[in-house]
Design a protein around this motif. Structure first.
Motif, PDB file in Angstrom:
ATOM      1  N   ARG A 143     -16.847 -12.176  17.307  1.00 51.33           N
ATOM      2  CA  ARG A 143     -16.258 -11.101  17.606  1.00 51.33           C
ATOM      3  C   ARG A 143     -15.752 -10.186  16.554  1.00 51.33           C
ATOM      4  O   ARG A 143     -15.630  -9.122  16.767  1.00 51.33           O
ATOM      5  N   ASN A 144     -15.295 -11.031  15.836  1.00 57.10           N
ATOM      6  CA  ASN A 144     -14.709  -9.925  14.456  1.00 57.10           C
ATOM      7  C   ASN A 144     -15.012 -10.630  13.290  1.00 57.10           C
ATOM      8  O   ASN A 144     -15.550 -11.567  13.027  1.00 57.10           O
ATOM      9  N   GLU A 145     -14.744  -9.638  12.109  1.00 54.02           N
ATOM     10  CA  GLU A 145     -15.249  -9.806  10.835  1.00 54.02           C
ATOM     11  C   GLU A 145     -14.969 -11.147  10.123  1.00 54.02           C
ATOM     12  O   GLU A 145     -15.814 -12.014   9.625  1.00 54.02           O
ATOM     13  N   GLY A 168     -19.328  -8.328  15.969  1.00 54.22           N
ATOM     14  CA  GLY A 168     -18.598  -7.702  16.990  1.00 54.22           C
ATOM     15  C   GLY A 168     -19.360  -8.026  18.490  1.00 54.22           C
ATOM     16  O   GLY A 168     -18.645  -7.868  19.477  1.00 54.22           O
ATOM     17  N   LYS A 169     -20.320  -8.826  18.495  1.00 52.17           N
ATOM     18  CA  LYS A 169     -20.807  -9.244  19.749  1.00 52.17           C
ATOM     19  C   LYS A 169     -20.180 -10.682  20.256  1.00 52.17           C
ATOM     20  O   LYS A 169     -19.685 -11.406  19.304  1.00 52.17           O
ATOM     21  N   ARG A 170     -20.453 -10.885  21.312  1.00 55.21           N
ATOM     22  CA  ARG A 170     -19.899 -12.383  21.721  1.00 55.21           C
ATOM     23  C   ARG A 170     -20.680 -13.556  21.132  1.00 55.21           C
ATOM     24  O   ARG A 170     -21.790 -13.033  20.673  1.00 55.21           O
ATOM     25  N   GLU A 225     -19.428 -22.201  23.673  1.00 54.69           N
ATOM     26  CA  GLU A 225     -20.138 -21.362  22.530  1.00 54.69           C
ATOM     27  C   GLU A 225     -20.754 -22.527  21.381  1.00 54.69           C
ATOM     28  O   GLU A 225     -21.298 -22.354  20.936  1.00 54.69           O
ATOM     29  N   LEU A 281     -14.464 -20.785  18.333  1.00 56.98           N
ATOM     30  CA  LEU A 281     -15.111 -21.098  19.535  1.00 56.98           C
ATOM     31  C   LEU A 281     -14.755 -21.722  20.596  1.00 56.98           C
ATOM     32  O   LEU A 281     -14.051 -22.737  20.442  1.00 56.98           O
TER      33      LEU A 281
END
Lengths: 572, 713
Positions: free
Chosen positions: A380-382, A206-208, A170, A166
């Protein structure tokens, strides 16, 4: 032919702690955990070595749940830390590091373990008394009428795990969301027994991160319902939507008896009879003016079709985790049988909508009184999402603990160093009668107390991962950090700017000393003072309840492990 | 459980990332070179031209590789574009970070300065965003220019028609000495094979299994009339004398020509009134010309439709693709409705349907006897007994077949679209009864037919009632643009449509089997670029403008951090654990962040053959940076150069002073997100100091030759 094998005798291991392998494993585990600690902590990649999912984390809960260790002593340690984490979510690493450090320091003392245990228990009671007293210098009371302290608390939890990836903006966004979500779960009409609601985390990977949001009520993912058309829901007379909640599978498969076989005549289809039963249920639901049917498991397509034709919305595969908040939110009781339907089980909702988020479609259930909310969490990622989810749950839990006990402890190592300087001060001023009660000498007491304080300080030192120095000041007993690259002779006051928790600035002349490497010389210092100003905008704060419990668990576990004289292993 | 220390100074994870990313260097920019990936065990090879496919075909058992794969897949899922950028920057930034570590920069300083730097850049480049509306206006004002090249370009071929810039380059190359091209490509090849060697050796160095899948060098593919690969364009010219390629080339050209003229006499006649998306499609295509034509046609279709209804300008959900292998690429086109491939037997049914309105049924599962809906568990302990066996009843399967057929016939269904697979026996019986059953239809297609025919999808045929069956579907053989029906041997393309269906099928064609996937990927990439541009409602100035501004911005930040006045300013930031040491190293770390974009620009220029070497490209970037700094306002300079179209061009040579107007635009969110994801991944791996291997691998590791690297708990 079966072969019988003689039972092997159990293996006795005496004085397990003195064994090399144990101490090596213990120091390796302690090293792993120390390297994870704090906002600059190093991450661990947990994977199975043959490809597939990689968990990148610095959280004790994630590491311990995947770690399998061979030695019973390590297992005892991990079990008690995991138990602490399951109750408080926060301060797992603190507990584990402190525990390892205590074992290490106490073991090197050369004092009988029963005496060490007695003294350390006394020390713990001193700590707890201090933390619970008004005079405690590392404690803040949390004012729920202003957001600032609460935000600091949440922010500290969020920034403590770097694998969430982050940035500042964020962190602020999420901290606000988490606080908002928490506010939703506090019931607005408090009766004698106030129960906090629940915040459900809805994954959108996958989103911001800044796309995350909070909605009151519940979201259930429904890939079939596309958002093209608005929903038309059947409403009952009071303009409410009646809801039936099923926790039994409605997929039309047979109840599966564990043993034995069912024999049926040719031409009789059990599937058909089961489906007919389902359709009967459907008929009754339609008669009872139900507007929405939610099933934890699968609904048979024929039943779905029937309900749809009768303008009843059917949502299936809600999942076990949603059942409790669903029933709490709607006032309905989950129906566990498709043979008995009682109208008293039905609940009600204010509204049902369709929401789309990213490429996912959800049915949004809006209750009358919101104590349940959904946090749509994006990352953003898993691997970063998984870490963020755990962190958000921790933050939510920390807020719940804080509303019960509106206190917070200073973070950034300051509580540890201050507690250590308090114990050092206190242990010098104990009277002889105290030692008699514990049945030890003053020297023994001082030695154990010193080990205890060094353990606490080593937790604070673990926050530092790049070369550099950790200092403590002799006025407030807070923790200070000097970046690497400066000769240690230079004047500390030129180099430090703020203490670990951020409450003290480098304004007055505080005399500093190094935290590490002062083992020989006795430190004489006064009782740490309370900082004059207790309000600052960006403080690092820790959960009071979690840290207190962590301290107790660490010491008690360390004592337990020190007290072990045999390990008996069943070898069969 | 085993535990491996990731050596801090020579971080293994970062090295893995950088060597994996090396393989993707030639996939960067508008001029991509395809790669053959050869699986050594099966000798199968695939032709790839995108980072996603590259990563899919690499062996990724290492943890860093797995995270890289996850990151690229996430970008692909979210944006469908920007994956090559992501892959490249992961490599470049990994190298840059490794260099920082060599210089003893603390990890926390790298993390905080780099992520702050990227944030600051993302804010800075906002001034290079323009709204879609402005972009369209700007593009339209120069839309008539390509006409000038019409006559001269005939001899070269079709690609250059749509991209005068490329044409110019090709001409320059041809007029240059003949040796220039082979030498160039030769050393390029060498460089790449070196890269591959390095990739392999570094991977095997980590004890990974590198032998399974190996990227076996890179091959230019002259036999493919590739769009966008310069050398192949040149080769094609030579090959026009070959009897195999001449006819193809000609028809290819003429159809393009026709299309080109059509497009000019069409909506773009008056440039000032053009608010369509044709030019935007082109500016976003980045040299991908096959897709430009298709997308422009899709836009035209959808706009026509939008005039009747109030839907958006471009709806990617209403597009499906159908790949026809065996037709020349010039046959690619857009067909309204749903085009799919069926067997010749099924095609015979269609002859009965010609011009008839059909009753349609949609099924959202498989059409087989054994199929049950998801979540249904079959009872295992049920035994059926038959008391009075009679031979007349026949087999149970036949019973099911005839019952199903009976249902279909009784509801007068002509056409069944099935999401899953279809029982072959039932298919035969249906064909015999003139019912067309098509399997493996996606949910979106089913949904689209459901909307316009008012058919409601069912899971079982036994569910069927009159209201489930839709009407008004039409089926015919798909006809190519020359009006002929096509028979591709084993499979026949058919087109299913219904009155008012918004569905459009992009029919993609090629004669080269290995290129099919690549063409489909490229089409979707272009489609997603347009989709996201319209979603963002803005685009970036492309052609390296954004990266250049980032570079100049970072240079400014680095200079600022060296000034003593600012040294204390950063100390105000709260967390002392994160930022205390950051100020000391700020300049070094910012430089390494900048090096990522600098390498990006120089590799793009090199791949586009705008520079003879990466070094030369680097010099040219420096030249621009210097000029931008001299200019006082870097963004104004970049804007000016963009308008002139001279960014990313060699600083000398005929191209530099040939002020050609070919605007290139980039996606905003896809680009900045690719940067962020790349940096996040690098920083995530950087902050990792240990791998913990869980599960049953323990004993294997204990006995393996790398066991000394591990510690066991």
């Amino acid at each position: 032919m079966s072969r019988l094998e003689a039972k092997k005798p159990p293996l006795f291991i005496s004085e397990p702690l003195t064994k090399d392998t144990v101490s090596q494993s213990l120091s390796l585990l302690s090293g792993i955990l120390k390297s994870c600690y704090g906002p600059a902590g190093r991450l661990k990649q947990l994977h199975n070595g043959v490809g597939g999912y990689v968990c990148t984390t610095s959280q004790s809960s994630a590491i311990f749940s995947r770690l399998s260790v061979s030695h019973p002593i390590l297992r005892v340690l991990m079990a008690s830390v995991q138990n602490h984490v399951s109750r408080f979510s926060d301060c797992g690493l603190f507990t584990a590091i402190l525990c390892c450090s205590l074992i290490e320091n106490f073991r090197s003392l050369n004092i009988a373990s029963c005496t060490v245990i007695k003294i350390s228990k006394h020390l713990l009671s001193l700590c707890m008394d201090y933390l619970k007293s008004e005079a405690c210098g590392c404690r803040l009371s949390v004012d729920f009428s202003s957001l600032e302290t609460l935000l600091c608390l949440v922010r500290s939890v969020l920034t403590s795990k770097p694998a969430c990836m982050l940035n500042k903006q964020e962190v602020d966004h999420l901290a606000t969301l988490i606080l908002k979500a928490f506010m939703f779960t506090v019931p607005s009409h408090v009766e004698t027994n106030a129960v906090l609601g629940k915040c459900i985390i809805v994954p959108v990977k996958g989103k911001r991160v800044v796309d995350s949001t909070v909605l009151p009520g519940l979201l259930i993912e429904t890939p079939e319902i596309q958002s093209a058309k608005p929903l038309t829901v059947k409403r009952s007379c009071s303009n409410m939507i009646k809801i039936a909640l099923f926790c039994v599978s409605m997929s039309g498969d047979l109840f599966s008896p564990e043993e034995g076989t069912i024999t049926v005549h040719h031409g009789i289809s059990l599937e058909m009879s089961e489906l007919n039963q389902l359709l009967n249920v459907g008929k009754q639901l339609v008669n009872d003016e139900i507007g929405l049917v939610v099933c934890q498991k699968v609904i048979h397509p024929s039943l779905k079709q029937y309900l749809k034709e009768n303008h009843v919305i059917a949502v299936d595969r809600a999942g076990l985790s949603l059942m409790e908040p669903l029933s709490q939110m709607t006032g309905s009781k989950p129906i566990a049988s498709i043979h008995l339907l009682s109208p008293s089980c039905y609940g009600s909702l204010k509204d049902v909508r369709v929401e789309s988020f990213a490429s996912k479609h959800f049915v949004h259930l809006i209750p009358n009184d919101t104590v349940v909310c959904s946090l749509i969490l994006c990352n953003r990622n898993e691997t970063a999402w998984d870490e963020l989810k755990r962190v958000c749950e921790t933050a939510e839990h920390v807020l719940q603990l804080t509303i019960k006990e509106p206190l917070a402890l200073l973070g950034g190592g300051c509580t540890e160093t201050q507690l250590a300087s308090y114990i050092r001060h206190k242990s010098c001023s104990l009277s002889t009668s105290n030692f008699k009660d514990i049945d030890c000498s003053r020297t023994q007491y001082q030695l154990v107390a010193d080990g205890f304080c060094r353990s606490l300080e080593s937790v604070a030192c673990s926050l530092n991962h790049d070369d550099g120095e950790i200092l403590t000041d002799l006025v407030y007993g807070h923790c200070w950090f000097v970046p690497s690259g400066f000769p240690s002779v230079s004047n500390w006051s030129d180099l430090v700017s703020k203490c670990g928790c951020g409450i003290n600035g480098n304004a007055e002349n505080l005399s500093w000393r190094l935290l590490q490497g002062q083992f020989g010389s006795p430190v004489i210092q006064g009782c740490p003072k309370e900082p004059s100003v207790k309000v600052a905008d960006f403080l690092t704060l820790d959960c009071f309840a979690a840290k207190c419990s962590g301290l107790q668990v660490a010491l008690e576990t360390a004592n337990l492990i020190l007290d072990l004289s045999y390990v008996i292993e069943d070898q069969n | 459980m085993a535990f491996r220390d990731v050596n801090a100074r020579r971080h293994i994870g970062l090295q893995q990332l950088s060597s994996l990313a090396l393989a993707g260097r030639t996939l960067l920019g508008p001029m991509k070179s395809c790669k053959f990936i050869v699986d050594e065990s099966t000798k199968q090879s695939t032709l790839i031209c995108s980072a996603v496919r590259l990563i899919e075909s690499l062996d990724l058992t290492c943890a860093a590789g797995q995270l890289l794969n996850e990151t690229i897949q996430a970008q692909n899922k979210e944006f469908g574009t920007g994956m090559s950028t992501l892959l490249f920057l992961v490599g470049a930034w990994s190298n840059a970070v490794l260099e920082c570590l060599q210089q003893n920069v603390p990890v926390s300083a790298i993390v905080s300065v780099m992520s702050e730097g990227l944030n600051s850049c993302c804010e800075r480049v906002q001034c290079l965003q323009i709204s879609i509306h402005d972009a369209n206006k700007e593009l339209c004002s120069c839309s008539v220019r390509p006409n000038a090249f019409k006559n001269t370009s005939c001899q070269i071929g079709c690609d250059s028609l749509l991209n005068p810039e490329i044409f110019l380059y090709v001409q320059k190359d041809i007029s240059a000495s003949e040796e220039a091209i082979p030498r160039n490509s030769c050393c390029h090849q060498e460089g790449v094979s070196n890269c591959n060697k390095r990739l392999l050796s570094s991977l095997s160095g980590f004890g990974e299994i590198a032998s399974l899948v190996k990227p076996a060098g890179e091959k230019r593919t002259p036999k493919i009339s590739g769009s966008g690969v310069i050398t192949s364009s040149c080769n094609k010219k030579k090959l026009t004398h070959s009897r195999y390629f001449s006819t193809l080339g000609k028809s290819h050209f003429s159809s393009w020509q026709g299309n080109f003229q059509g497009y000019h006499s069409g909506p773009a006649v008056d440039p000032c009134e053009c608010y369509g998306l044709e030019h935007l499609v082109m500016a976003l295509s980045h040299g991908n010309h096959t897709s430009v034509k298709l997308l422009q046609s899709i836009v035209a279709h959808q706009q026509e439709k939008a005039e009747c209804s109030s839907s958006s300008q471009f709806n990617i959900a209403e597009i499906v693709t159908c790949c026809l292998l065996g037709l020349p690429e010039s046959y690619a086109c857009i067909s309204p409705g749903f085009v799919t491939l069926v067997s010749p037997e099924q095609a015979t049914v269609i002859k009965h349907f010609e011009d008839k309105l059909l009753r349609i049924l949609l099924m959202d599962g498989d059409l087989t006897e054994q199929y049950r809906h998801l979540g249904f568990s079959r009872p295992r302990n049920v035994r059926t007994i038959l008391e009075h066996p009679s031979l007349l009843e026949g087999r149970a399967g036949d019973l099911w077949l005839s019952r199903m057929l009976e249902i279909l016939i009784s509801f007068e269904v002509n056409l069944v679209l099935v999401k899953g697979s279809v029982c072959e026996n039932l298919m035969e019986r249906c064909i015999a009864n003139s019912i067309l059953v098509i399997g493996s239809v996606t949910r979106d297609v089913l949904h689209a037919f459901g909307e316009v025919t008012s058919a409601q999808s069912v899971t079982y045929l036994t569910q069927l009632n009159a209201s489930c069956v839709g009407s008004g579907a039409q089926v015919g053989l798909w006809k190519a643009c020359d009006g002929r029906a096509v028979d591709l041997g084993e499979l026949v393309p058919v087109r299913i449509k219904a009155q008012g269906i918004p569905l459009l099928t992009a029919v993609l064609t090629t004669t080269v089997a290995s290129k099919m996937q690549l063409i489909e990927d490229q089409f979707w990439t272009s489609a997603y670029r347009l989709h996201h541009a319209l979603n963002d409602e803005k685009v970036f100035l492309g052609g390296g403008a954004v990266e250049l501004l980032c570079l100049s911005h970072i240079r400014m930040l680095a200079e600022k951090s060296l000034q003593p006045a600012n040294k204390n300013a950063v100390k105000e930031i709260h967390n002392p654990w994160l930022t205390a040491s950051a100020t000391e190293y700020k300049s070094v770390v910012l430089q390494s962040l900048a090096s990522g974009w600098k390498q990006y620009l120089s590799v793009v220029m090199y791949n586009m053959a705008k520079a003879a070497s990466e070094l030369e490209a680097c010099t040219s970037v420096d030249h621009h940076l210097k000029k931008a700094a001299e200019c006082g306002s870097p963004s104004a300079y970049i804007l000016k150069e963009f308008r002139r179209g001279s960014l990313l061009r060699g600083s000398s040579g005929p191209l530099a002073d040939h002020g050609e107007d070919l605007k290139v635009y980039d996606n905003v969110a896809a680009k900045t997100e690719a940067w962020r994801r790349a940096l996040d991944l690098v920083l995530l791996v950087l902050q990792t100091d240990a791998e913990i291997i869980t599960g049953p691998q323990r004993n294997q590791l204990l006995n393996s030759h790398v066991s000394s690297e591990f510690m066991f708990l």
